[in-house]
Design an enzyme around this catalytic site. Structure first.
Site, PDB file in Angstrom:
ATOM      1  N   GLU A 261       0.879  -1.177   0.000  1.00 43.38           N
ATOM      2  CA  GLU A 261       0.000   0.000   0.000  1.00 43.38           C
ATOM      3  C   GLU A 261       0.911   1.219   0.000  1.00 43.38           C
ATOM      4  O   GLU A 261       1.340   1.683   1.056  1.00 43.38           O
ATOM      5  CB  GLU A 261      -0.888  -0.007   1.254  1.00 43.38           C
ATOM      6  CG  GLU A 261      -1.789  -1.215   1.370  1.00 43.38           C
ATOM      7  CD  GLU A 261      -2.972  -1.175   0.417  1.00 43.38           C
ATOM      8  OE1 GLU A 261      -3.214  -0.118  -0.226  1.00 43.38           O
ATOM      9  OE2 GLU A 261      -3.673  -2.198   0.303  1.00 43.38           O
ATOM     10  N   CYS A 295      -2.299   9.212   2.062  1.00 42.70           N
ATOM     11  CA  CYS A 295      -1.969   8.569   0.787  1.00 42.70           C
ATOM     12  C   CYS A 295      -3.020   8.963  -0.253  1.00 42.70           C
ATOM     13  O   CYS A 295      -2.734   9.013  -1.447  1.00 42.70           O
ATOM     14  CB  CYS A 295      -1.918   7.062   0.946  1.00 42.70           C
ATOM     15  SG  CYS A 295      -3.370   6.384   1.743  1.00 42.70           S
TER      16      CYS A 295
HETATM   17  P1  NAD Z   1       8.064   5.331   4.752  1.00 44.47           P
HETATM   18  O1  NAD Z   1       8.171   4.561   3.497  1.00 44.47           O
HETATM   19  O2  NAD Z   1       9.180   6.248   5.113  1.00 44.47           O
HETATM   20  O3  NAD Z   1       7.906   4.322   6.004  1.00 44.47           O
HETATM   21  C1  NAD Z   1       6.835   3.423   6.091  1.00 44.47           C
HETATM   22  C2  NAD Z   1       7.214   2.269   6.982  1.00 44.47           C
HETATM   23  O4  NAD Z   1       8.164   1.445   6.310  1.00 44.47           O
HETATM   24  C3  NAD Z   1       7.892   2.666   8.303  1.00 44.47           C
HETATM   25  O5  NAD Z   1       7.482   1.791   9.325  1.00 44.47           O
HETATM   26  C4  NAD Z   1       9.363   2.483   7.980  1.00 44.47           C
HETATM   27  O6  NAD Z   1      10.160   2.294   9.128  1.00 44.47           O
HETATM   28  C5  NAD Z   1       9.307   1.227   7.127  1.00 44.47           C
HETATM   29  N1  NAD Z   1      10.414   0.989   6.207  1.00 44.47           N
HETATM   30  C6  NAD Z   1      10.959   1.855   5.318  1.00 44.47           C
HETATM   31  N2  NAD Z   1      11.881   1.226   4.577  1.00 44.47           N
HETATM   32  C7  NAD Z   1      11.930  -0.067   5.007  1.00 44.47           C
HETATM   33  C8  NAD Z   1      12.702  -1.213   4.638  1.00 44.47           C
HETATM   34  N3  NAD Z   1      13.604  -1.167   3.659  1.00 44.47           N
HETATM   35  N4  NAD Z   1      12.483  -2.377   5.295  1.00 44.47           N
HETATM   36  C9  NAD Z   1      11.550  -2.453   6.277  1.00 44.47           C
HETATM   37  N5  NAD Z   1      10.787  -1.398   6.669  1.00 44.47           N
HETATM   38  C10 NAD Z   1      10.982  -0.215   6.042  1.00 44.47           C
HETATM   39  O7  NAD Z   1       6.673   6.125   4.709  1.00 44.47           O
HETATM   40  P2  NAD Z   1       6.111   7.241   5.699  1.00 44.47           P
HETATM   41  O8  NAD Z   1       6.846   8.509   5.495  1.00 44.47           O
HETATM   42  O9  NAD Z   1       5.998   6.695   7.092  1.00 44.47           O
HETATM   43  O10 NAD Z   1       4.607   7.390   5.163  1.00 44.47           O
HETATM   44  C11 NAD Z   1       4.245   8.158   4.059  1.00 44.47           C
HETATM   45  C12 NAD Z   1       4.098   7.327   2.811  1.00 44.47           C
HETATM   46  O11 NAD Z   1       3.210   6.242   3.044  1.00 44.47           O
HETATM   47  C13 NAD Z   1       3.484   8.111   1.657  1.00 44.47           C
HETATM   48  O12 NAD Z   1       4.130   7.744   0.481  1.00 44.47           O
HETATM   49  C14 NAD Z   1       2.031   7.644   1.648  1.00 44.47           C
HETATM   50  O13 NAD Z   1       1.387   7.804   0.432  1.00 44.47           O
HETATM   51  C15 NAD Z   1       2.214   6.207   2.009  1.00 44.47           C
HETATM   52  N6  NAD Z   1       0.970   5.635   2.530  1.00 44.47           N
HETATM   53  C16 NAD Z   1       0.273   4.784   1.717  1.00 44.47           C
HETATM   54  C17 NAD Z   1      -0.933   4.269   2.151  1.00 44.47           C
HETATM   55  C18 NAD Z   1      -1.739   3.368   1.277  1.00 44.47           C
HETATM   56  O14 NAD Z   1      -2.634   2.709   1.804  1.00 44.47           O
HETATM   57  N7  NAD Z   1      -1.486   3.288  -0.017  1.00 44.47           N
HETATM   58  C19 NAD Z   1      -1.426   4.594   3.426  1.00 44.47           C
HETATM   59  C20 NAD Z   1      -0.671   5.449   4.229  1.00 44.47           C
HETATM   60  C21 NAD Z   1       0.536   5.965   3.762  1.00 44.47           C
END
Ligand code: NAD
Length: 509
Positions: A261, A295
């Site tokens: 997602e 998102c």
């Molecule tokens: P992010 O990608 O920085 O982090 C999201 C999560 O992934 C965190 O828990 C982070 O620690 C973890 N993470 C990152 N890289 C990783 C890796 N290589 N291995 C394991 N875990 C890892 O995102 P963010 O800044 O927290 O959130 C914003 C983003 O999330 C935006 O792009 C938004 O659109 C997206 N989002 C999407 C949805 C959806 O349902 N499509 C919902 C909410 C947020």
């Protein structure tokens, strides 16, 4: 000390891992800071790879017990978790505001979403249906059934710090799986509170430890071990596209499953047949709500030339009236961005817009003075950009709204679909042909396509997720539960013969 922190006992020394009880963790201290005013609101000892290992072992052990509890009884546990969330709605909603800066009403709305998905999952626990098929062989019966998968890894983003866990966890639980949750370090306090609420319910029911698990830690100590763990058959990850690509590669390398997602770049097409009053209300909520950090945030408005000037004026007027400030206060509609990095990213994008032929029509300033001095507040921004402007193709996670004019609907749809992401989309029109075109194969390429409803604010009853760079995953309602289970096809022979399928003969004495 804030009442929400007191309610969940978050003012003491906190541990970053739980398997039903709190582990004594050995990692670095994570200092949790509120974006509202930059105040430290918690200190958490994070988990190490060793701590992760303890959690994973417990999740595997608990799975063997949990999967054998009949699904409707698992549903009853989820019902109790939903009730516990109802009871804690105000405090947890407030904690969401404090931890990530959402306005109170959105914080509480997020908890309501948890309650809704719990209710949905309770019903679903009696509807894990498989099909039955007519066999081509006499006196044979074929059917399919759905079995639990194992421990499910749930990785969540900061911007929906509690709801996204519940979309996954409530469905994973009724499916017979255990859950290992790795939340964003930016929203760790919310995860601690939710874990406390849910584990009290499991305890009360004398269930074994390890059904719902939490691990807070950095990528090296926790993220990578979880993603690469072949004991975890499914990783459901919510976050940026870059994160999704990295996780997808790692999980695919071990032939695990993913639900991804990821980021959106959501647009609304406003046609000459739109009710502009409705369109403006939806656009402002979609673009400014959650300070542009959903998102599903509305990032692009593709407006017909006939109504473009009126819409632009009305939007600027509406933006001028958006009260920005402490999201815990009544009447405030926009709180801070999550941190200074988010503010810097927004400022960098605005500078880029200028150099790519765009024009800022309203806002975009970093705010200062009073609470703005220590918090991370900005003015929401409206920009006018040419359709081919490169920055528009990116998801800048901030309240920047791009206005793009069009003349023909085909052109509007081409602009709409001309970005890498494919999450949420909308058309505002009362013209049947325009609406049906948008919803047809010729139209929106997104996972969500709405008519006279904005891009933001989905209900849990539908399957939620998007196409292209958004990752293709589906969560929450409809038949999303199937992704949390494995399908098994069964053939039963109740005859005295052994006929082979397709009439194959294989006789021997
Ligand atoms: P992010 O990608 O920085 O982090 C999201 C999560 O992934 C965190 O828990 C982070 O620690 C973890 N993470 C990152 N890289 C990783 C890796 N290589 N291995 C394991 N875990 C890892 O995102 P963010 O800044 O927290 O959130 C914003 C983003 O999330 C935006 O792009 C938004 O659109 C997206 N989002 C999407 C949805 C959806 O349902 N499509 C919902 C909410 C947020």
């Amino acid at each position: 000390m804030d009442t929400a922190l007191q309610a969940f006992d978050l003012t003491k020394k906190l541990e970053g891992a739980n398997t039903g009880s709190w582990l004594s963790c050995n990692g670095d201290i994570l200092v949790s800071v509120s974006p509202i005013d930059g105040r430290t609101i918690g200190r958490i000892r994070t988990a190490t790879a060793n701590d992760y290992e303890k959690v994973a072992k417990q999740a595997v052990k608990a799975f063997k017990v949990w999967r054998m509890i009949p699904a409707p009884q698992r549903g009853d546990i989820v019902r109790q978790i939903g009730d516990a969330l109802r009871h804690n709605k105000q405090n947890l909603g407030r904690l969401v505001s404090l931890n990530v800066g959402k306005i109170l009403s959105e914080g509480e709305g997020e908890v309501q979403e948890m309650i809704d998905i719990a209710d949905f999952a309770v019903g679903q626990s009696r509807m894990l249906y498989g099909l039955s098929m007519h066999s081509e062989r006499p006196r044979h019966r074929m059917y399919e059934q759905w079995h639990p998968l194992g421990p499910v890894g749930v990785i969540t983003a900061f911007n929906f710090p509690v709801a996204v866990w519940s979309w996954n966890a409530m469905i994973a639980l009724i499916a017979g799986n255990t859950v290992i949750w790795k939340p964003s370090h930016k929203a760790a306090l919310c995860a601690l509170a939710v874990t406390k609420i849910a584990s009290e319910v499991l305890d009360r029911n004398n269930l074994p430890q390890g059904i719902l698990n939490l691990v807070i830690g950095n990528r090296k100590q926790v993220g990578n071990p979880l993603v690469n763990d072949s004991r975890v058959p499914l990783i459901s990850a919510t976050g940026s596209v870059n994160m999704g690509k990295a996780i997808n590669q790692a999980v695919a390398a071990r032939l695990g499953k993913t639900i991804l997602e990821l980021g959106g770049n959501n647009a609304i097409i406003v046609t000459p047949h739109a009710d502009l009053t409705l369109a403006i209300r939806s656009i402002v909520f979609g673009a400014v709500g959650t300070a542009g950090q959903r998102c599903t945030t509305t990032r692009r408005i593709i407006a017909h030339k006939a109504i473009y000037a009126d819409l632009q004026q009305a939007l600027i007027k509406a933006y001028q009236q958006v009260p920005i400030g402490n999201p815990l206060e009544d009447g405030i509609l926009m709180g801070p961005l999550i941190d200074t990095e988010a503010v810097d990213n927004m400022m960098a994008a605005l500078a880029e817009i200028g150099s790519q032929g765009g024009k800022i029509l309203y806002g975009g300033e970093k705010l200062s003075g009073g609470i703005f001095e220590t918090g991370t507040y900005v003015q929401p921004c409206i920009c006018e950009v040419p359709p081919d402007c490169a920055i528009v193709r990116e998801e800048t996670f901030a309240p920047i709204l791009y206005l793009i004019p069009y003349e023909e609907l085909d052109e509007a749809i081409a602009i709409h679909n001309g970005v890498p992401q494919g999450l949420s989309s909308a058309i505002f029109s009362n013209n049947l042909k325009e609406v049906e075109t948008f919803l047809s194969h010729l139209g929106s390429d997104c996972g969500i396509a709405n008519v006279n409803v904005g891009t933001s604010g989905a209900e849990i009853g539908g399957a939620f997720g998007g196409e292209k760079d958004t990752g293709g995953g589906r969560e929450a309602g409809s038949d999303s539960w199937k992704a949390y289970m494995r399908r098994q096809t069964n053939t039963i022979n109740w005859s005295d013969e052994m006929p082979l399928a397709q009439g194959v003969r294989f006789e021997f004495d």
